[in-house]
Design a protein around this motif. Sequence first.
Motif, PDB file in Angstrom:
ATOM      1  N   ASN A 178       0.851  -1.183   0.000  1.00  0.00           N
ATOM      2  CA  ASN A 178       0.000   0.000   0.000  1.00  0.00           C
ATOM      3  C   ASN A 178       0.890   1.238   0.000  1.00  0.00           C
ATOM      4  O   ASN A 178       1.436   1.609   1.032  1.00  0.00           O
ATOM      5  CB  ASN A 178      -0.910  -0.037   1.230  1.00  0.00           C
ATOM      6  CG  ASN A 178      -1.961   1.048   1.127  1.00  0.00           C
ATOM      7  OD1 ASN A 178      -2.054   1.726   0.122  1.00  0.00           O
ATOM      8  ND2 ASN A 178      -2.741   1.160   2.176  1.00  0.00           N
ATOM      9  N   ARG A 179       1.021   1.895  -1.177  1.00  0.00           N
ATOM     10  CA  ARG A 179       1.859   3.097  -1.260  1.00  0.00           C
ATOM     11  C   ARG A 179       0.962   4.310  -1.408  1.00  0.00           C
ATOM     12  O   ARG A 179       0.175   4.393  -2.334  1.00  0.00           O
ATOM     13  CB  ARG A 179       2.776   3.015  -2.464  1.00  0.00           C
ATOM     14  CG  ARG A 179       3.789   1.886  -2.355  1.00  0.00           C
ATOM     15  CD  ARG A 179       4.722   1.891  -3.517  1.00  0.00           C
ATOM     16  NE  ARG A 179       5.818   2.811  -3.227  1.00  0.00           N
ATOM     17  CZ  ARG A 179       6.687   3.227  -4.124  1.00  0.00           C
ATOM     18  NH1 ARG A 179       6.580   2.843  -5.363  1.00  0.00           N
ATOM     19  NH2 ARG A 179       7.664   4.036  -3.786  1.00  0.00           N
ATOM     20  N   GLN A 180       1.080   5.216  -0.517  1.00  0.00           N
ATOM     21  CA  GLN A 180       0.341   6.475  -0.628  1.00  0.00           C
ATOM     22  C   GLN A 180       1.261   7.499  -1.281  1.00  0.00           C
ATOM     23  O   GLN A 180       2.420   7.634  -0.899  1.00  0.00           O
ATOM     24  CB  GLN A 180      -0.097   6.946   0.752  1.00  0.00           C
ATOM     25  CG  GLN A 180      -1.134   6.078   1.378  1.00  0.00           C
ATOM     26  CD  GLN A 180      -1.578   6.652   2.702  1.00  0.00           C
ATOM     27  OE1 GLN A 180      -0.898   7.466   3.290  1.00  0.00           O
ATOM     28  NE2 GLN A 180      -2.733   6.215   3.147  1.00  0.00           N
ATOM     29  N   ARG A 181       0.687   8.195  -2.246  1.00  0.00           N
ATOM     30  CA  ARG A 181       1.473   9.225  -2.920  1.00  0.00           C
ATOM     31  C   ARG A 181       0.862  10.582  -2.582  1.00  0.00           C
ATOM     32  O   ARG A 181      -0.334  10.720  -2.475  1.00  0.00           O
ATOM     33  CB  ARG A 181       1.445   8.999  -4.417  1.00  0.00           C
ATOM     34  CG  ARG A 181       2.153   7.701  -4.776  1.00  0.00           C
ATOM     35  CD  ARG A 181       2.690   7.689  -6.169  1.00  0.00           C
ATOM     36  NE  ARG A 181       3.299   8.911  -6.632  1.00  0.00           N
ATOM     37  CZ  ARG A 181       4.608   9.025  -6.872  1.00  0.00           C
ATOM     38  NH1 ARG A 181       5.410   8.028  -6.644  1.00  0.00           N
ATOM     39  NH2 ARG A 181       5.094  10.138  -7.345  1.00  0.00           N
ATOM     40  N   GLY A 182       1.700  11.546  -2.455  1.00  0.00           N
ATOM     41  CA  GLY A 182       1.251  12.895  -2.152  1.00  0.00           C
ATOM     42  C   GLY A 182       2.389  13.876  -2.370  1.00  0.00           C
ATOM     43  O   GLY A 182       3.469  13.521  -2.838  1.00  0.00           O
ATOM     44  N   PHE A 183       2.138  15.120  -2.017  1.00  0.00           N
ATOM     45  CA  PHE A 183       3.149  16.148  -2.170  1.00  0.00           C
ATOM     46  C   PHE A 183       3.918  16.294  -0.874  1.00  0.00           C
ATOM     47  O   PHE A 183       3.359  16.242   0.221  1.00  0.00           O
ATOM     48  CB  PHE A 183       2.494  17.499  -2.516  1.00  0.00           C
ATOM     49  CG  PHE A 183       1.809  17.500  -3.852  1.00  0.00           C
ATOM     50  CD1 PHE A 183       2.551  17.510  -5.022  1.00  0.00           C
ATOM     51  CD2 PHE A 183       0.429  17.491  -3.938  1.00  0.00           C
ATOM     52  CE1 PHE A 183       1.932  17.517  -6.251  1.00  0.00           C
ATOM     53  CE2 PHE A 183      -0.195  17.497  -5.164  1.00  0.00           C
ATOM     54  CZ  PHE A 183       0.556  17.513  -6.329  1.00  0.00           C
ATOM     55  N   THR A 184       5.194  16.564  -1.011  1.00  0.00           N
ATOM     56  CA  THR A 184       6.002  16.811   0.181  1.00  0.00           C
ATOM     57  C   THR A 184       5.829  18.273   0.584  1.00  0.00           C
ATOM     58  O   THR A 184       5.315  19.104  -0.172  1.00  0.00           O
ATOM     59  CB  THR A 184       7.489  16.538  -0.100  1.00  0.00           C
ATOM     60  OG1 THR A 184       7.948  17.470  -1.077  1.00  0.00           O
ATOM     61  CG2 THR A 184       7.700  15.110  -0.577  1.00  0.00           C
TER      62      THR A 184
END
Length: 122
Positions: A2-8
């Motif tokens: 389960n990889r969550q992607r978002g902005f740093t």
Amino acid sequence: MNRQRGFTLLEMLAALAVLAVCSSVLVVAFGNGARALQQVQRSDRLSLVARSLIDDATDHVLVAGRSNGEWSGVRWQMDVSVIPGANGSANAFRLDLQVDDGGRHARYSTVQVRSAGSGAGQ
């Protein structure tokens, strides 16, 4: 997996900085546009007053000399001079008009030819 992607946080700060720079450029551009529009409106006002004064002079007998006054909050001064000519059947007059509304000044000049003894423009 389960990889969550978002902005740093760093990417968000960079995006906000770019947005701030773009919006400040737009605000300056709109301010300059508004200032230019005000200048054009003031110039138009002086032009309209000058046109009205010259039209009014066209309706009357022209006499060499200086006249002045105030019209709709605009101070004006008109110098009328006779342009010497060899033809006795017509007179040529030079009208020099200066208008001033306090912050802006403008000068206008025109020549009108009238038949001898005529009060209205030909």
